[in-house]
Design a protein around this motif. Structure first.
Motif, PDB file in Angstrom:
ATOM      1  N   ALA A   1     114.631  31.538  18.637  1.00 48.28           N
ATOM      2  CA  ALA A   1     114.952  30.820  19.878  1.00 48.28           C
ATOM      3  C   ALA A   1     116.434  30.981  20.221  1.00 48.28           C
ATOM      4  CB  ALA A   1     114.582  29.346  19.720  1.00 48.28           C
ATOM      5  N   ARG A   2     117.295  30.903  19.206  1.00 47.04           N
ATOM      6  CA  ARG A   2     118.743  31.034  19.478  1.00 47.04           C
ATOM      7  C   ARG A   2     119.120  32.473  19.825  1.00 47.04           C
ATOM      8  NH1 ARG A   2     120.441  27.944  14.216  1.00 47.04           N
ATOM      9  NH2 ARG A   2     122.571  28.566  14.644  1.00 47.04           N
ATOM     10  N   HIS A   3     118.409  33.427  19.228  1.00 47.60           N
ATOM     11  CA  HIS A   3     118.615  34.845  19.571  1.00 47.60           C
ATOM     12  C   HIS A   3     118.343  35.026  21.063  1.00 47.60           C
ATOM     13  CE1 HIS A   3     117.729  39.202  19.789  1.00 47.60           C
ATOM     14  NE2 HIS A   3     118.427  39.333  18.674  1.00 47.60           N
ATOM     15  N   LYS A   4     117.234  34.454  21.491  1.00 48.20           N
ATOM     16  CA  LYS A   4     116.830  34.561  22.890  1.00 48.20           C
ATOM     17  C   LYS A   4     117.870  33.913  23.805  1.00 48.20           C
ATOM     18  CE  LYS A   4     112.686  34.267  25.568  1.00 48.20           C
ATOM     19  NZ  LYS A   4     111.307  34.010  25.656  1.00 48.20           N
ATOM     20  N   GLN A   5     118.408  32.815  23.333  1.00 46.78           N
ATOM     21  CA  GLN A   5     119.366  32.080  24.158  1.00 46.78           C
ATOM     22  C   GLN A   5     120.729  32.787  24.272  1.00 46.78           C
ATOM     23  OE1 GLN A   5     119.763  27.979  23.047  1.00 46.78           O
ATOM     24  NE2 GLN A   5     121.245  27.532  24.666  1.00 46.78           N
ATOM     25  N   TYR A   6     121.200  33.404  23.180  1.00 48.85           N
ATOM     26  CA  TYR A   6     122.595  33.863  23.152  1.00 48.85           C
ATOM     27  C   TYR A   6     122.793  35.369  23.205  1.00 48.85           C
ATOM     28  CZ  TYR A   6     123.575  29.016  22.059  1.00 48.85           C
ATOM     29  OH  TYR A   6     123.667  27.656  22.120  1.00 48.85           O
ATOM     30  N   LEU A   7     121.740  36.151  22.975  1.00 49.45           N
ATOM     31  CA  LEU A   7     121.943  37.610  23.009  1.00 49.45           C
ATOM     32  C   LEU A   7     121.406  38.211  24.303  1.00 49.45           C
ATOM     33  CD1 LEU A   7     121.582  37.182  19.524  1.00 49.45           C
ATOM     34  CD2 LEU A   7     122.676  39.365  19.987  1.00 49.45           C
ATOM     35  N   LEU A   8     121.941  39.353  24.668  1.00 49.15           N
ATOM     36  CA  LEU A   8     121.445  40.020  25.879  1.00 49.15           C
ATOM     37  C   LEU A   8     119.944  40.263  25.742  1.00 49.15           C
ATOM     38  CD1 LEU A   8     123.888  42.949  26.823  1.00 49.15           C
ATOM     39  CD2 LEU A   8     124.025  40.548  27.432  1.00 49.15           C
ATOM     40  N   PRO A   9     119.189  39.988  26.790  1.00 49.65           N
ATOM     41  CA  PRO A   9     117.741  40.254  26.717  1.00 49.65           C
ATOM     42  C   PRO A   9     117.440  41.725  26.437  1.00 49.65           C
ATOM     43  CG  PRO A   9     118.329  39.129  28.770  1.00 49.65           C
ATOM     44  CD  PRO A   9     119.606  39.395  28.062  1.00 49.65           C
TER      45      PRO A   9
END
Ligand SMILES: Cc1ncc(COP(=O)(O)O)c(C=O)c1O
Length: 432
Positions: free
Chosen positions: A8-16
């Protein structure tokens, strides 16, 4: 902290655009040898090694000891000062490099190594135009993207006009619609017409991978590079061989180019060089090195930690005879994959590669003329192998090629274990 919250945090903070494998990406947490464990404690046999990069397996003791000792001593000074690890590594690389490659320049990524190579070729020859291959991959800078032969990796239109893309030596999907047995390696011969019709007639060189990695382990015919290099040199160019994926024993020889009859004037390497620490190198002949008069610097290039790791990798490859192991285990892997193809002749259209760099190209129906790429089956195989604890890679322009490239020190038992999982996974996919 669990996998779900990290996802979830990957999705929130990294470029899609930073895409992950699997419907539910696994969060890699620990590794030892050819085993990787995710944050939820599930263990996997790693048949992809972080994209052919963890060449000696995860947490290799010799590499870790060399890095830890160097970390206590000195971790950074830039290229402004000579350091023992950088000089020792350059000497080792030159001693195992083919032909006249006597000088090295270190950077932190394959992209930069290819950029350096192109710059050297242009400066040395005084020519600007360059031949690259369709289906090739060179990295993510603007120049590297211009060299790349995959639309999906180009974020902007090419801003470098001087690159001409030749047909890929992709026999399974021959761009010239010829039969490999009788074509006379026409794709290599076509380079002459490419140069005569689309360039000024004087070129800086050709940049090519011995096996096109991202392209799906596209393996050129044996005489491809001998024909290509004669043509390139006739028109004033040099051969830049990109060994980023094929180097360091991966194909069952130290360098992928040694599988072919070609000695490059410039060679690039990264990935497997330092077992996962960021490092790349561009090697060239002394004459080419001497042509380069501008100032140049790479802050992280030749970092002492990465160089210490790379020296340990080379020592381990040589002492443990891992090039030979890659050839032996690679032959077993290949045999198993061909067995699998005989069981699933409709779906597994092509088995290709060398050593521990093997691919399966999946199609909807091998007996049809267009051999429609089967990206859906590829995704399905990913899920089935993940369920059974095996990590594999993907590639190819159509997203339908399975890439298999385990660590060079993989054992015969581990190869068998991976093959068994592949067999079970294929069987599960074809079940109603
Ligand atoms: C053949 C080849 N060259 C260059 C690169 C770029 O390397 P990097 O991602 O380290 O910049 C890659 C990366 O996959 C590659 O496969």
């Amino acid at each position: 902290m669990d996998s779900k919250s990290i996802r979830a945090r990957h999705k929130q903070y990294l470029l899609p655009a930073v895409a992950n494998y699997y419907e539910e990406p696994l969060v890699a947490h620990e590794g030892k040898g050819s085993r990787l464990t995710d944050l939820d404690g599930k263990s996997y046999l790693d048949f992809f090694g972080g994209i052919l990069t963890v060449s000696l397996g995860h947490a290799n003791e010799r590499v870790n000891a060399a890095v830890s000792a160097q970390l206590q001593r000195l971790s950074h000074v830039s290229t402004l000062y000579p350091t023992v690890p950088m000089v020792e590594l350059a000497e080792k690389l030159v001693s195992v490099a083919p032909g006249q490659l006597g000088k090295a320049f270190f950077t932190a990524s394959g992209t930069e190594a290819d950029e350096t190579a192109v710059m050297l070729a242009q400066v040395h020859t005084g020519n600007q135009e360059l031949v690259a291959l369709r289906h090739g991959y060179s990295g993510r800078s603007l120049l590297a993207q211009a060299l790349v032969g995959h639309a999906s990796y180009r974020a902007t239109p090419s801003q470098v006009a001087a690159i001409k893309h030749a047909p890929s030596p992709y026999c399974y999907r021959c761009p010239l619609r010829l039969e490999p047995k009788s074509c006379g390696t026409a794709c290599a011969k076509d380079l002459e017409e490419l140069i005569r019709t689309t360039t000024t007639g004087r070129i800086a060189g050709m940049l090519a991978e011995p096996i096109q990695g991202v392209g799906g382990f596209i393996t050129p015919p044996k005489d491809y590079f001998a024909i290509a290099s004669d043509i390139i040199r006739k028109y004033g160019g040099v051969m830049i061989i990109d060994e980023v994926q094929t180097g360091f024993g991966r194909t069952g020889k130290m360098w992928g180019s040694q599988q072919y009859d070609v000695e490059p004037e410039i060679m690039t390497m990264a990935k497997g060089i330092a077992n996962g620490l960021p490092l790349a190198a561009t090697l060239c002949t002394p004459a080419i090195a001497d042509s380069f008069k501008a100032s140049t610097i790479s802050t992280f290039g030749g970092n002492p930690l990465s160089c210490a790791a790379a020296s340990a990798v080379l020592d381990e490859i040589q002492e443990k005879e891992l090039v030979e192991n890659a050839a032996r285990r690679g032959a077993e892997l290949r045999e198993g994959l061909e067995r699998l193809q005989r069981k699933h002749p409709k779906t597994i259209g092509d088995v290709r590669g060398m050593g521990l760099m093997q691919a399966l190209e999946l199609v909807v129906d091998e007996t049809t003329q267009d051999r429609t790429p089967n990206a859906r089956a590829t995704l399905q195989l990913f899920e089935e192998t993940k369920k059974r604890g095996l990590l594999i890679g993907k590639g190819g322009l159509y997203g339908n090629t399975i890439r298999i490239a385990p660590a060079l020190n993989i054992t015969a038992e581990e190869i068998n274990e991976g093959l068994k999982v592949l067999e079970e996974s294929f069987a599960a996919m074809e079940a109603p």
